[in-house]
Motif scaffolding. Structure first.
Motif, PDB file in Angstrom:
ATOM      1  N   LEU A  49      11.208  -4.589   4.457  1.00  0.00           N
ATOM      2  CA  LEU A  49      11.724  -4.519   5.819  1.00  0.00           C
ATOM      3  C   LEU A  49      12.868  -3.517   5.943  1.00  0.00           C
ATOM      4  O   LEU A  49      12.947  -2.764   6.901  1.00  0.00           O
ATOM      5  CB  LEU A  49      12.180  -5.905   6.266  1.00  0.00           C
ATOM      6  N   PHE A  50      13.758  -3.511   4.974  1.00  0.00           N
ATOM      7  CA  PHE A  50      14.875  -2.565   4.972  1.00  0.00           C
ATOM      8  C   PHE A  50      14.591  -1.468   3.941  1.00  0.00           C
ATOM      9  O   PHE A  50      15.308  -1.306   2.959  1.00  0.00           O
ATOM     10  CB  PHE A  50      16.186  -3.287   4.651  1.00  0.00           C
ATOM     11  N   CYS A  51      13.540  -0.729   4.181  1.00  0.00           N
ATOM     12  CA  CYS A  51      13.121   0.326   3.259  1.00  0.00           C
ATOM     13  C   CYS A  51      14.277   1.265   2.959  1.00  0.00           C
ATOM     14  O   CYS A  51      14.537   1.603   1.816  1.00  0.00           O
ATOM     15  CB  CYS A  51      11.947   1.089   3.868  1.00  0.00           C
ATOM     16  N   TYR A  52      14.985   1.683   3.990  1.00  0.00           N
ATOM     17  CA  TYR A  52      16.215   2.451   3.818  1.00  0.00           C
ATOM     18  C   TYR A  52      17.348   1.498   4.118  1.00  0.00           C
ATOM     19  O   TYR A  52      17.454   0.963   5.211  1.00  0.00           O
ATOM     20  CB  TYR A  52      16.260   3.657   4.775  1.00  0.00           C
ATOM     21  N   CYS A  53      18.198   1.282   3.171  1.00  0.00           N
ATOM     22  CA  CYS A  53      19.226   0.261   3.290  1.00  0.00           C
ATOM     23  C   CYS A  53      20.222   0.573   4.405  1.00  0.00           C
ATOM     24  O   CYS A  53      20.891   1.610   4.377  1.00  0.00           O
ATOM     25  CB  CYS A  53      19.972   0.096   1.969  1.00  0.00           C
ATOM     26  N   PRO A  54      20.350  -0.321   5.377  1.00  0.00           N
ATOM     27  CA  PRO A  54      21.320  -0.098   6.454  1.00  0.00           C
ATOM     28  C   PRO A  54      22.766  -0.257   5.986  1.00  0.00           C
ATOM     29  O   PRO A  54      23.692   0.107   6.700  1.00  0.00           O
ATOM     30  CB  PRO A  54      20.960  -1.176   7.483  1.00  0.00           C
ATOM     31  N   ASP A  69       9.302  -9.656  -9.497  1.00  0.00           N
ATOM     32  CA  ASP A  69       8.731 -10.501  -8.453  1.00  0.00           C
ATOM     33  C   ASP A  69       8.169  -9.654  -7.307  1.00  0.00           C
ATOM     34  O   ASP A  69       8.655  -9.725  -6.178  1.00  0.00           O
ATOM     35  CB  ASP A  69       9.813 -11.457  -7.951  1.00  0.00           C
ATOM     36  N   PRO A  70       7.141  -8.846  -7.555  1.00  0.00           N
ATOM     37  CA  PRO A  70       6.626  -7.957  -6.507  1.00  0.00           C
ATOM     38  C   PRO A  70       6.062  -8.696  -5.288  1.00  0.00           C
ATOM     39  O   PRO A  70       6.045  -8.143  -4.192  1.00  0.00           O
ATOM     40  CB  PRO A  70       5.546  -7.141  -7.211  1.00  0.00           C
ATOM     41  N   THR A  72      18.732  -4.054  -5.609  1.00  0.00           N
ATOM     42  CA  THR A  72      17.593  -4.662  -4.910  1.00  0.00           C
ATOM     43  C   THR A  72      18.049  -5.563  -3.764  1.00  0.00           C
ATOM     44  O   THR A  72      17.227  -6.257  -3.175  1.00  0.00           O
ATOM     45  CB  THR A  72      16.717  -5.471  -5.887  1.00  0.00           C
ATOM     46  N   LEU A  73      19.331  -5.536  -3.431  1.00  0.00           N
ATOM     47  CA  LEU A  73      19.863  -6.418  -2.392  1.00  0.00           C
ATOM     48  C   LEU A  73      19.024  -6.418  -1.114  1.00  0.00           C
ATOM     49  O   LEU A  73      18.666  -7.485  -0.625  1.00  0.00           O
ATOM     50  CB  LEU A  73      21.322  -6.056  -2.090  1.00  0.00           C
ATOM     51  N   PRO A  74      18.667  -5.264  -0.533  1.00  0.00           N
ATOM     52  CA  PRO A  74      17.894  -5.309   0.714  1.00  0.00           C
ATOM     53  C   PRO A  74      16.428  -5.704   0.508  1.00  0.00           C
ATOM     54  O   PRO A  74      15.726  -5.956   1.475  1.00  0.00           O
ATOM     55  CB  PRO A  74      17.997  -3.881   1.255  1.00  0.00           C
ATOM     56  N   HIS A  75      15.991  -5.781  -0.719  1.00  0.00           N
ATOM     57  CA  HIS A  75      14.591  -6.081  -1.004  1.00  0.00           C
ATOM     58  C   HIS A  75      14.344  -7.527  -1.420  1.00  0.00           C
ATOM     59  O   HIS A  75      13.212  -7.895  -1.714  1.00  0.00           O
ATOM     60  CB  HIS A  75      14.066  -5.134  -2.081  1.00  0.00           C
ATOM     61  N   ILE A  76      15.400  -8.328  -1.437  1.00  0.00           N
ATOM     62  CA  ILE A  76      15.252  -9.739  -1.787  1.00  0.00           C
ATOM     63  C   ILE A  76      15.073 -10.529  -0.500  1.00  0.00           C
ATOM     64  O   ILE A  76      15.879 -10.417   0.434  1.00  0.00           O
ATOM     65  CB  ILE A  76      16.469 -10.230  -2.589  1.00  0.00           C
ATOM     66  N   ARG A  77      14.020 -11.289  -0.427  1.00  0.00           N
ATOM     67  CA  ARG A  77      13.641 -12.015   0.788  1.00  0.00           C
ATOM     68  C   ARG A  77      14.808 -12.784   1.417  1.00  0.00           C
ATOM     69  O   ARG A  77      15.026 -12.713   2.620  1.00  0.00           O
ATOM     70  CB  ARG A  77      12.492 -12.970   0.472  1.00  0.00           C
ATOM     71  N   LYS A  78      15.573 -13.488   0.608  1.00  0.00           N
ATOM     72  CA  LYS A  78      16.632 -14.353   1.141  1.00  0.00           C
ATOM     73  C   LYS A  78      17.848 -13.581   1.669  1.00  0.00           C
ATOM     74  O   LYS A  78      18.731 -14.171   2.288  1.00  0.00           O
ATOM     75  CB  LYS A  78      17.083 -15.356   0.091  1.00  0.00           C
ATOM     76  N   ASN A  79      17.914 -12.275   1.480  1.00  0.00           N
ATOM     77  CA  ASN A  79      19.085 -11.499   1.883  1.00  0.00           C
ATOM     78  C   ASN A  79      19.036 -10.967   3.312  1.00  0.00           C
ATOM     79  O   ASN A  79      19.950 -10.269   3.746  1.00  0.00           O
ATOM     80  CB  ASN A  79      19.310 -10.342   0.917  1.00  0.00           C
ATOM     81  N   TYR A  80      18.002 -11.298   4.070  1.00  0.00           N
ATOM     82  CA  TYR A  80      17.896 -10.836   5.450  1.00  0.00           C
ATOM     83  C   TYR A  80      19.152 -11.198   6.248  1.00  0.00           C
ATOM     84  O   TYR A  80      19.759 -10.352   6.897  1.00  0.00           O
ATOM     85  CB  TYR A  80      16.659 -11.426   6.119  1.00  0.00           C
ATOM     86  N   ASP A  81      19.550 -12.459   6.214  1.00  0.00           N
ATOM     87  CA  ASP A  81      20.708 -12.907   6.988  1.00  0.00           C
ATOM     88  C   ASP A  81      21.995 -12.214   6.532  1.00  0.00           C
ATOM     89  O   ASP A  81      22.848 -11.878   7.353  1.00  0.00           O
ATOM     90  CB  ASP A  81      20.862 -14.425   6.906  1.00  0.00           C
ATOM     91  N   LYS A  91       0.817  -1.219   0.000  1.00  0.00           N
ATOM     92  CA  LYS A  91       0.000   0.000   0.000  1.00  0.00           C
ATOM     93  C   LYS A  91       0.848   1.266   0.000  1.00  0.00           C
ATOM     94  O   LYS A  91       0.332   2.367  -0.088  1.00  0.00           O
ATOM     95  CB  LYS A  91      -0.952  -0.007   1.187  1.00  0.00           C
ATOM     96  N   CYS A  92       2.143   1.102   0.072  1.00  0.00           N
ATOM     97  CA  CYS A  92       3.054   2.259   0.033  1.00  0.00           C
ATOM     98  C   CYS A  92       2.954   2.922  -1.338  1.00  0.00           C
ATOM     99  O   CYS A  92       2.925   2.246  -2.373  1.00  0.00           O
ATOM    100  CB  CYS A  92       4.488   1.799   0.291  1.00  0.00           C
ATOM    101  N   GLU A  93       2.942   4.231  -1.365  1.00  0.00           N
ATOM    102  CA  GLU A  93       2.847   4.952  -2.639  1.00  0.00           C
ATOM    103  C   GLU A  93       4.076   4.751  -3.522  1.00  0.00           C
ATOM    104  O   GLU A  93       4.043   5.041  -4.713  1.00  0.00           O
ATOM    105  CB  GLU A  93       2.588   6.448  -2.419  1.00  0.00           C
ATOM    106  N   TYR A  94       5.164   4.241  -2.962  1.00  0.00           N
ATOM    107  CA  TYR A  94       6.378   4.014  -3.736  1.00  0.00           C
ATOM    108  C   TYR A  94       6.606   2.533  -4.072  1.00  0.00           C
ATOM    109  O   TYR A  94       7.614   2.187  -4.667  1.00  0.00           O
ATOM    110  CB  TYR A  94       7.602   4.543  -2.981  1.00  0.00           C
ATOM    111  N   PHE A  95       5.673   1.681  -3.675  1.00  0.00           N
ATOM    112  CA  PHE A  95       5.857   0.236  -3.892  1.00  0.00           C
ATOM    113  C   PHE A  95       5.683  -0.138  -5.347  1.00  0.00           C
ATOM    114  O   PHE A  95       4.717   0.254  -5.969  1.00  0.00           O
ATOM    115  CB  PHE A  95       4.859  -0.560  -3.052  1.00  0.00           C
ATOM    116  N   PRO A  96       6.574  -0.921  -5.889  1.00  0.00           N
ATOM    117  CA  PRO A  96       7.920  -1.187  -5.380  1.00  0.00           C
ATOM    118  C   PRO A  96       8.840  -0.027  -5.733  1.00  0.00           C
ATOM    119  O   PRO A  96       8.695   0.590  -6.777  1.00  0.00           O
ATOM    120  CB  PRO A  96       8.330  -2.460  -6.112  1.00  0.00           C
ATOM    121  N   CYS A  97       9.781   0.245  -4.878  1.00  0.00           N
ATOM    122  CA  CYS A  97      10.670   1.400  -5.082  1.00  0.00           C
ATOM    123  C   CYS A  97      11.778   1.118  -6.090  1.00  0.00           C
ATOM    124  O   CYS A  97      12.479   2.030  -6.500  1.00  0.00           O
ATOM    125  CB  CYS A  97      11.252   1.855  -3.754  1.00  0.00           C
TER     126      CYS A  97
END
Length: 86
Positions: free
Chosen positions: A28-33, A21-22, A59-68, A10-16
């Protein structure tokens, strides 16, 4: 593991970032740490002519498997934020 993934459709920028693969776009990491890690972040970035880091194609912070991967990089972030001993 719900804490590793959040998608704010629902974010107005989705996907940024452009994605094929939306459904798996992680917000989770909207602003990349990892931004402050400069060229050690591991993402697909470039530097502008003015020396500004441009992560438009990353898209590194936006890929599900990259959390770890991101969580494991926090030790590097801690290192760059330490005070210089004098």
């Amino acid at each position: 593991m719900n804490y590793k993934f959040f998608s704010n459709t629902k974010c107005e920028y989705f996907p940024c970032h452009k994605t094929n693969d939306p459904e798996n776009f992680n917000c989770l990491f909207c602003y990349c740490p990892l931004y402050a890690l400069k060229d050690k972040c591991g993402g697909n970035f470039r530097y502008s002519e003015k020396g500004i880091k441009d992560c438009t194609n990353c898209t590194l912070p936006h890929i599900r498997k990259n959390y770890d991967y991101i969580i494991n990089k926090f030790k590097d972030i801690v290192e760059i934020t330490k005070l210089d001993p004098k």
